[in-house]
Write a protein that holds these residues in place. Structure first.
Motif, PDB file in Angstrom:
ATOM      1  N   PRO A 241      97.274  -4.020  37.205  1.00 46.91           N
ATOM      2  CA  PRO A 241      98.273  -3.229  36.557  1.00 46.91           C
ATOM      3  C   PRO A 241      99.802  -4.280  36.965  1.00 46.91           C
ATOM      4  CG  PRO A 241      96.866  -1.735  37.655  1.00 46.91           C
ATOM      5  CD  PRO A 241      96.253  -3.252  37.754  1.00 46.91           C
ATOM      6  N   SER A 242      99.523  -4.606  38.174  1.00 45.74           N
ATOM      7  CA  SER A 242     101.107  -5.419  38.661  1.00 45.74           C
ATOM      8  C   SER A 242     100.947  -6.608  37.744  1.00 45.74           C
ATOM      9  CB  SER A 242     100.651  -5.828  39.844  1.00 45.74           C
ATOM     10  OG  SER A 242     100.747  -4.932  40.911  1.00 45.74           O
ATOM     11  N   GLN A 245     102.229  -5.336  34.249  1.00 47.43           N
ATOM     12  CA  GLN A 245     103.806  -4.786  34.351  1.00 47.43           C
ATOM     13  C   GLN A 245     104.588  -6.141  34.415  1.00 47.43           C
ATOM     14  OE1 GLN A 245     104.365  -2.468  37.747  1.00 47.43           O
ATOM     15  NE2 GLN A 245     102.890  -0.833  37.527  1.00 47.43           N
ATOM     16  N   THR A 385     102.933   1.211  34.475  1.00 44.37           N
ATOM     17  CA  THR A 385     102.354   0.234  33.395  1.00 44.37           C
ATOM     18  C   THR A 385     102.681   0.752  32.024  1.00 44.37           C
ATOM     19  OG1 THR A 385     101.055  -0.562  34.919  1.00 44.37           O
ATOM     20  CG2 THR A 385     100.662  -1.314  32.515  1.00 44.37           C
TER      21      THR A 385
END
Length: 443
Positions: A241-242, A245, A385
């Motif tokens: 997810p990072s 993002q 996200t």
């Protein structure tokens, strides 16, 4: 709250200096290449835009290392810290190899982006070298995130600063052909970046393996340096997810750059100058975001939600003040800043105009980055996200494209779309953070 803000800033300062040093390497490359011709600058911009999305996806994966290390550090578990280091390094190494090979063997994609043919030909060999340099850079970032997660942020800062004179010297030798070296121009900048990044990674690796500061984590390597599926899943839970993002935000800027590139080399070079300036100031926000995220993650490991709320609130206020200062600076110095990159009159005029748009989104860019970091610190990554995807790709990019081409606004239209996306992202993420903290404080 002032005390919390000052603690976050103290932790952030070495991270910020290191991030600015890394960004300075790109700015130095752009300035030294731009001195040759604006088409060389446009070629460098094309490569940076094309590789930016996969590169920042890799950086997002390295963030999982600092998050999990910080969590284990908050629990005072040195063995778990060492375990996350090993598994995180292996995961990030595989990610780096995959991204690098994709860029190197997929460089022909540059021919299909509707760019100036001469710019594309200049960009091809540079793309290959920059793709290879992804490997040492992401490995350096992985080790940096490990040290940052332990709140030892000065080590990577010092090495990042040391990389600047090395990169400048190599650029001076290889771009311009000084001291008998071949004049390689843009290709020379690629070689300089590859060599500098490799040296930085090797130096940080030696420090972590040999310095007494990290000895207790290395000492337990025989017990903890093994791959474990559960640990990899934990890292991926944060890393994927990072990556998405950061990738969606960077992708919005990269796609905007490619779209603007279809308007010609002047528009592309102008966009790159304005974006380079905005990216430089953004590094401070990233440093604050990382520091806030590390402190929040540490408190999260102890289950201290009141501390999380105060840290988050003070960091967001700091971001707001910083964004206002940057906005004023861009507006005041918009005519002077582009002269550091190029001397073409048309490029300078357009870049100065675009810097006004960059000034507008400084506040929202800073606050959204820091809010996203704070949410990562409390392991809230899935919903943010989705919110970021809506802000940039459902609203920002389509809106910018419509203004640029349907309303004939050109590059400024795309920048208005970016402003819209960043503003929505900031509102979404700040609201999400305070909602999450208040909910858990009440439990």
């Amino acid at each position: 709250m002032k005390n919390e803000a000052s603690q976050t800033i103290r932790l952030a300062l070495p991270i910020i200096i290191g991030e600015l040093a890394q960004m300075a390497l790109h700015l130095i490359d752009s300035a030294m290449v731009g001195a040759i011709s604006y088409k060389q600058l446009a070629a460098a911009a094309l490569v940076i835009n094309a590789m930016n999305i996969p590169f920042v996806i890799g950086i997002g994966m390295t963030i999982s290392v600092s998050q999990m290390v910080s969590l284990a550090h908050g629990r005072r578990d040195a063995q778990l810290v060492s375990h996350y280091l090993f598994n995180g390094f292996c995961l990030c190494a595989l990610t780096a190899l995959a991204i690098s090979f994709t860029l190197v063997f997929g460089k022909d994609l540059l021919h299909h982006l509707g760019q100036d043919p001469e710019v594309v030909e200049l960009a091809m060999p540079f793309m290959q070298l920059m793709g290879l340099s992804i490997i040492p850079m992401l490995l350096f970032m992985t080790l940096k995130q490990f040290a940052d997660g332990l709140e030892y942020t000065r080590t990577a800062m010092i090495l990042s600063l040391a990389g600047m004179p090395l990169n400048i010297l190599l650029n001076w030798l290889l771009i311009y052909g000084n001291w008998g070296f071949p004049r390689l121009e843009l290709v020379g900048a690629g070689w300089a970046t590859l060599i500098t990044r490799t040296c930085m990674f090797l130096a940080l690796g030696v420090v972590i393996l040999k310095h007494k500061t990290f000895s207790k984590y290395i000492a337990v390597s025989k017990n903890q340096w093994y791959l474990k599926a559960k640990t990899i899943r934990e890292l991926l839970h944060i890393g994927v997810p990072s990556s998405m993002q950061i990738g969606m935000e960077a992708g919005a800027f990269a796609v905007s750059g490619i779209i603007i590139g279809t308007l010609g080399a002047v528009a592309q070079a102008s966009h790159q100058i304005a974006l380079s300036c905005a990216s430089f100031t953004f590094m401070v926000s990233m440093g604050l975001a990382q520091a806030g995220s590390i402190r929040v993650s540490n408190a999260f490991g102890r289950g201290d939600w009141k501390k999380i709320f105060v840290i988050g609130k003070s960091t967001i206020y700091t971001a707001l003040i910083y964004g206002i200062v940057c906005a004023i600076g861009f507006a005041v110095f918009r005519n002077q800043l582009p002269k550091a990159f190029n001397d073409n009159v048309m490029v300078l005029e357009m870049a100065a105009y675009l810097l006004l748009f960059a000034a507008v989104f400084q506040i929202s860019d800073s606050t959204q980055a820091i809010s996203a970091g704070l949410l990562r610190g409390i392991k809230d990554v899935k919903t943010p996200t989705v919110l970021i995807g809506i802000a940039y790709w459902v609203v920002g990019i389509p809106f910018g494209y419509l203004l640029a081409f349907q309303f004939d606004m050109g590059a400024p239209g795309m920048w208005l779309g970016l402003i819209m996306g960043l503003t929505l992202a900031s509102i979404f993420l700040i609201t999400r953070f305070f909602k999450m903290t208040k909910r858990n404080e009440a439990v």
